[in-house]
Every structure is written in C-alpha cells, then in structure tokens.
Enzyme design. Structure first.
Site, PDB file in Angstrom:
ATOM      1  N   GLY A  22       0.856  -1.058   0.107  1.00 14.23           N
ATOM      2  CA  GLY A  22      -0.074   0.026  -0.036  1.00 14.23           C
ATOM      3  C   GLY A  22       0.977   1.134   0.110  1.00 14.23           C
TER       4      GLY A  22
ATOM      5  N   GLN B  90       3.082  10.152   0.969  1.00 19.10           N
ATOM      6  CA  GLN B  90       4.503   9.430   1.158  1.00 19.10           C
ATOM      7  C   GLN B  90       5.246   9.721  -0.195  1.00 19.10           C
ATOM      8  OE1 GLN B  90       2.345   5.357   2.033  1.00 19.10           O
ATOM      9  NE2 GLN B  90       4.410   5.199   2.926  1.00 19.10           N
TER      10      GLN B  90
ATOM     11  N   CYS C 118       6.242   0.151   7.371  1.00 13.07           N
ATOM     12  CA  CYS C 118       5.720   1.386   6.563  1.00 13.07           C
ATOM     13  C   CYS C 118       6.818   1.650   5.664  1.00 13.07           C
ATOM     14  CB  CYS C 118       5.426   2.593   7.448  1.00 13.07           C
ATOM     15  SG  CYS C 118       4.830   3.655   6.403  1.00 13.07           S
ATOM     16  N   LEU C 119       6.733   1.863   4.257  1.00 16.48           N
ATOM     17  CA  LEU C 119       7.866   2.383   3.575  1.00 16.48           C
ATOM     18  C   LEU C 119       8.572   3.554   3.910  1.00 16.48           C
ATOM     19  CD1 LEU C 119       6.355   1.402  -0.122  1.00 16.48           C
ATOM     20  CD2 LEU C 119       7.939   0.053   1.306  1.00 16.48           C
TER      21      LEU C 119
ATOM     22  N   HIS D  33      -4.165   1.716   7.898  1.00 16.15           N
ATOM     23  CA  HIS D  33      -2.590   2.225   7.844  1.00 16.15           C
ATOM     24  C   HIS D  33      -2.733   3.385   6.974  1.00 16.15           C
ATOM     25  CE1 HIS D  33       1.847   1.418   7.838  1.00 16.15           C
ATOM     26  NE2 HIS D  33       1.558   2.260   6.873  1.00 16.15           N
ATOM     27  N   GLU D  34      -2.961   3.031   5.693  1.00 15.04           N
ATOM     28  CA  GLU D  34      -2.954   4.147   4.585  1.00 15.04           C
ATOM     29  C   GLU D  34      -3.860   5.299   4.837  1.00 15.04           C
ATOM     30  OE1 GLU D  34      -0.580   3.658   2.494  1.00 15.04           O
ATOM     31  OE2 GLU D  34      -0.185   1.457   3.152  1.00 15.04           O
TER      32      GLU D  34
ATOM     33  N   HIS E 215      -2.243   7.747   7.043  1.00 12.24           N
ATOM     34  CA  HIS E 215      -1.521   8.547   6.090  1.00 12.24           C
ATOM     35  C   HIS E 215      -1.982   9.975   5.727  1.00 12.24           C
ATOM     36  CE1 HIS E 215       2.392   6.517   6.194  1.00 12.24           C
ATOM     37  NE2 HIS E 215       1.728   5.238   5.719  1.00 12.24           N
TER      38      HIS E 215
HETATM   39 ZN    ZN Z   1       2.853   3.554   5.844  1.00  8.17          ZN
END
Ligand code: ZN
Length: 180
Positions: free
Chosen positions: A46, A51, A95-96, A137-138, A141
């Site tokens: 995701g 991000q 998480c990236l 989670h997304e 963000h």
């Molecule tokens: Zn993330």
C-alpha cells in the site's frame, strides 16, 4: 522516468493532513500510476500520496500481491473513507516511510471502505484482516498519522533514537551536515 522518492520519517510532509481530490484529472491519474510503480518496485502492499510528497487523499493498495507471485490486482482509492469499524485485531506493521522497523499495532478487525475509482465510480469494500489493516494504515497517512503513533511511547522513543543514529551515520558517510 525515475520513480518518485518515498519520504521517510521524520520528514514533516508526512504529518500534513491531505486535501480531498476535487477532480480526477490527468495529473491525478498520472500520480496514481506513479504510486503503483513505486509500490510494486519497493515492494509494498500500500502507498498513500503524501508518502511521495503530494498531500491529496489518494491511496493505492494491493494486499494480494507478493514479490514471488507477480499477479497484480491494484486498487486505486480516491477520497477513501472508513465506516462501521468492528472488532479488534493486532497485526505486525511496517511502513515504507518508517525504515527498518516493525511493530504490533491494534486496529479494527473489520471496516467498510468507501471511495471512488479513477473513473469516479463508487467503490464499497467490506474488508477484514490484512486488507482492513492496510486500509486503516493508508488512510492514517492521509491524516498525517504514522503507525508508530499507535504504539507505546517507549517503543516509539526507541525507534526515534535508532532512526536518529541511522540518519547521523548516513550523513557522516555522505560527508554532509548532520540533520537536526
Ligand atoms: Zn505506511
């Protein structure tokens, strides 16, 4: 064209509250494609627009895809919202934008997601398990929230210290100024 860079903690742009997508135009379509390219390249399951430094409410998700099994079923979610959260589930998240860290996070076990696709068509998904976790989670963000905000202060502080050391080391190796 080079891939867009994924912003990493503690970049302040990850803390912005993203604006709704007002119109699905070529810019938004191109952004969604760029985000899919980044997500599959990393790889991740995701990615949210903030991000990659664009503060709009756009998310891409593919919870079925793994690096070994290359079949891709991407979901592009414009202005996603969560409804009817139920139950509790604990999942180990990463998480990236939060390099080299994973932690258990408690989330709702089931959620109803509402969004539109890139054609403006309504999407409604009753999600559970990994997909429900990923949606939460997304969408976090988009509100400037990271999963490390949802763990204990002790664990978060340990990570922040580790990350600071990592950044200091990287700066030293690159011979640049130490980031504050
Ligand atoms: Zn993330």
């Amino acid at each position: 064209m080079p891939l867009r860079e994924v912003l990493k903690f503690p970049d302040k742009r990850l803390r912005e509250v993203s604006e709704p997508v007002a119109e699905i135009d070529d810019e938004i379509r191109a952004l969604a494609q760029d985000m899919l390219d980044v997500m599959y390249d990393e790889p991740g399951i995701g990615l949210a627009a903030p991000q990659v430094g664009v503060a709009v409410r756009l998310v891409v998700v593919d919870t079925e895809w793994t690096a070994e099994d290359a079949e891709r079923n991407p979901l592009v979610l414009v202005n996603p919202e969560l409804h009817d959260a139920e139950g509790k589930i604990t999942w180990t998240e990463g998480c990236l934008s939060v390099p080299d860290f994973e932690a258990e996070v408690e989330r709702a076990e089931r959620v109803r997601l509402k969004a539109t696709d890139l054609d403006g068509k309504e999407i409604v998904i009753d999600a559970e398990g990994l997909q429900a976790v990923c949606f939460q989670h997304e969408i976090d963000h988009l509100d400037g929230t990271l999963f490390i905000d949802r763990i204990s202060r002790l664990k978060r502080n340990l990570y922040v210290q580790k990350r600071k050391k990592q950044l200091r080391r990287e700066a030293e190796e690159a011979g640049t100024a130490v980031p504050v």
